[in-house]
Design a protein around this motif. Structure first.
Motif, short mmCIF file in Angstrom:
data_model
loop_
_atom_site.label_atom_id
_atom_site.label_comp_id
_atom_site.label_asym_id
_atom_site.label_seq_id
_atom_site.Cartn_x
_atom_site.Cartn_y
_atom_site.Cartn_z
N LEU A 49 0.83 -1.20 0.00
CA LEU A 49 0.00 0.00 0.00
C LEU A 49 0.87 1.26 0.00
O LEU A 49 0.53 2.27 -0.62
CB LEU A 49 -0.94 -0.01 1.21
N THR A 50 2.01 1.18 0.69
CA THR A 50 2.93 2.32 0.71
C THR A 50 3.46 2.57 -0.71
O THR A 50 3.54 3.72 -1.17
CB THR A 50 4.09 2.06 1.70
N THR A 51 3.80 1.51 -1.40
CA THR A 51 4.31 1.65 -2.77
C THR A 51 3.22 2.27 -3.65
O THR A 51 3.50 3.10 -4.52
CB THR A 51 4.70 0.27 -3.35
N LEU A 52 1.99 1.87 -3.39
CA LEU A 52 0.86 2.38 -4.17
C LEU A 52 0.72 3.90 -4.05
O LEU A 52 0.18 4.56 -4.92
CB LEU A 52 -0.41 1.69 -3.64
N CYS A 53 1.21 4.43 -2.93
CA CYS A 53 1.10 5.88 -2.71
C CYS A 53 2.19 6.66 -3.43
O CYS A 53 2.17 7.88 -3.45
CB CYS A 53 1.17 6.20 -1.22
N SER A 54 3.19 5.95 -3.99
CA SER A 54 4.26 6.69 -4.66
C SER A 54 3.85 6.98 -6.11
O SER A 54 2.84 6.47 -6.58
CB SER A 54 5.56 5.88 -4.61
N THR A 55 4.62 7.80 -6.78
CA THR A 55 4.28 8.14 -8.15
C THR A 55 4.64 6.96 -9.07
O THR A 55 5.80 6.62 -9.21
CB THR A 55 5.08 9.40 -8.59
N LEU A 56 3.60 6.34 -9.62
CA LEU A 56 3.81 5.16 -10.46
C LEU A 56 2.89 5.25 -11.67
O LEU A 56 1.81 5.85 -11.58
CB LEU A 56 3.40 3.89 -9.69
N PRO A 57 3.26 4.64 -12.77
CA PRO A 57 2.34 4.59 -13.90
C PRO A 57 1.07 3.81 -13.52
O PRO A 57 1.14 2.89 -12.69
CB PRO A 57 3.11 3.82 -14.98
N GLY A 58 -0.07 4.20 -14.11
CA GLY A 58 -1.36 3.59 -13.79
C GLY A 58 -1.33 2.07 -13.84
O GLY A 58 -1.91 1.39 -12.99
N LYS A 59 -0.58 1.55 -14.83
CA LYS A 59 -0.55 0.11 -15.02
C LYS A 59 0.07 -0.59 -13.79
O LYS A 59 -0.42 -1.62 -13.32
CB LYS A 59 0.31 -0.18 -16.26
#
Ligand code: ADP
Ligand code: ASP
Ligand code: MG
Length: 455
Positions: A49-59
């Protein structure tokens, strides 16, 4: 009818999969005094979930949500009747998808995202417990754990928690075993907050305090609190009993087995704390009590990694007043918390925790540095680790520093703090020497059962 009130917390590894959850639920079912169960997210979920909060491409974000969904679905499918629980999990997953699609994840959204882990795991735990012992109720911790709005590391409001627990929880736990979430709370506007990583221990302790519990149990993946992290030193020994003060110091100085704030509520209400393993519930754990039978000089050793040393020099310090006040004013303005401090005539060294304040370096490198450099020279050293010897009366024990320095002959001790507290002696070493230092100190003072310091 319960004779005592016990609050039991199960950490991430105790919630890892259906088998671990079932094993944890059995521990709860066996004891009618366990009235409130506080659970962590399933292991690894908060990291995802923490990784999900970082800036990542939608995919990539979608792939993470898929992975979280799959993990929870798999656990759910191992219930006798998955259909009762699956809709609750699906609802949280769909909220998570919406939240993670937002372009900018601010602190509020981040806490809403992080909270999904405990919200799901607590639904699963309730269902598994109900299979063994019907009647368990799920309860939203956000109804009781009132905090300020410092999202990400919110401060609990003790009085509000006490009164909300009285209103919503105290009578419920008499008639039902109640399952709730660690780590999460809500501010006075009802917006979700979190207490910081590892915060489920703290939540459980806050609940225990508000419910006037007799015992707080922390069920984890180690059988007890050990004389040092058994992952670092395999010869570490389980501790049968230790004091609130010793446990508080150990956790503050890095023993991850307890969140550093856990002991405070227990001290306020003299609640005994038990630490044991949900994998080996029959093995003896550790009791944390007000007055343990023994009070050795050295009880245990802890290690905190990711330390930064900030040293400021100024000739203005020489025979002048006000310099330290000025320095701490700047640090306080930027909410930088300082752990160790040593001073000399013209310089001051301070340690900062880069793990907790992941932004320590960033914040130091910009405005803070500029402000400090306007009145002193600043030097920053990174990649350090803080080793603490924790016990009793260390400040008044003769002959302690000899064996410390003796056992670390070939290791550079960057800074040492001795005498400020009766419960610890701590020092900084280079990160690359951290584990080796712990092992050497453990050997000198604990493995050899050094009778002067550790009987
Ligand atoms: P949980 O997920 O149950 O909250 P944590 O991973 O947060 O568990 O804490 C348990 C871990 O704490 C252990 O696996 C161990 O590596 C670490 N630890 C650090 N210091 C100690 C210590 N003195 N005694 C026991 N465990 C320790
Ligand atoms: N799930 C949260 C974390 O991993 C809180 C906890 O487990 O204590 O940090
Ligand atoms: Mg933990």
């Amino acid at each position: 009818m319960p004779t005592l009130i016990k609050v039991a917390k199960f950490g991430g590894t105790s919630m890892a999969d259906a088998e671990a959850i079932r094993r944890s639920a059995e521990i709860v079912a066996r004891d009618s005094d366990k009235r409130l169960i506080v659970v962590s997210a399933t292991s690894g979920t908060t990291n995802l979930l923490t990784t999900l909060c970082s800036t990542l491409p939608g995919k990539e974000k979608r792939a993470i949500v898929d992975q979280i969904e799959e993990k929870h679905r798999t656990i759910c499918s191992q219930l006798k009747e998955p259909k009762t629980t699956q809709p609750g999990i699906d609802k949280i997953i769909s909220e998570l998808r919406t939240l993670s699609e937002q372009d900018i994840v601010g602190p509020k959204q981040k806490d809403a995202i992080l909270a999904c882990g405990e919200r799901m795991s607590s639904l699963l735990f309730t269902a598994f417990l109900n299979e063994i012992e019907p009647g368990a109720r799920w309860f939203d911790a956000r109804e009781v754990i009132r905090t300020d709005d410092a999202y990400g590391s919110a401060e609990p409001d003790i009085e509000a928690i006490e009164s909300l627990a009285g209103e919503k929880l105290r009578s419920l736990i008499v008639s039902h075993k109640v399952i709730s979430q660690g780590f999460i709370g809500s501010d006075s506007d009802g917006i979700t907050t979190t207490l910081g990583r590892g915060g489920s221990d703290y939540s459980a302790s806050l609940f225990a305090e508000a419910l006037n519990a007799d015992v707080l149990e922390i069920w984890t993946d180690v059988t007890a609190i050990y004389t040092t992290d058994p992952r670092i030193e395999p010869e570490a020994r389980p501790i049968t009993e230790l004091s609130f003060d010793e446990a508080a110091e150990l956790s503050v100085f890095g023993a991850k087995v307890l969140h550093p704030a856990t002991i405070k509520p227990a001290i306020r209400k003299s609640i005994k704390v038990y630490v044991g393993s949900s994998f080996h519930p029959d093995q003896p754990g550790t009791w944390i009590v007000k007055n343990p039978k023994s009070k050795p000089v050295i009880r245990a050793i802890s290690l905190r990694r990711n330390q930064t040393l900030l040293t400021v020099h100024s000739l203005d310090m020489l025979h002048r007043h006000g310099f330290l006040a000025k320095l701490f004013d700047v640090l306080s303005k930027y909410k930088i918390s300082v752990d160790l401090v040593t001073t000399s005539e013209v310089s001051v060294s301070l340690t900062l925790d880069t793990d907790v304040q992941s932004s320590a370096k960033n914040s130091l490198s910009e405005q803070v540095l500029a402000e400090l450099e306007s009145f002193c020279d600043v030097e920053i050293e990174e990649n350090l680790a803080l080793v603490a010897l924790v016990g009793n009366n260390l400040h008044a024990t003769a002959g302690l520093s000899g064996p410390v320095f003796g056992s670390l002959e070939d290791i550079n001790i960057r800074l040492i703090c001795h005498g400020a507290s009766s419960h610890n002696l701590c020092f900084l070493v280079d990160s690359s020497h951290a584990d080796q230092t712990v092992r050497k100190i453990h050997k000198t003072f604990i493995s050899t059962r050094n009778s002067t310091f550790n009987s």
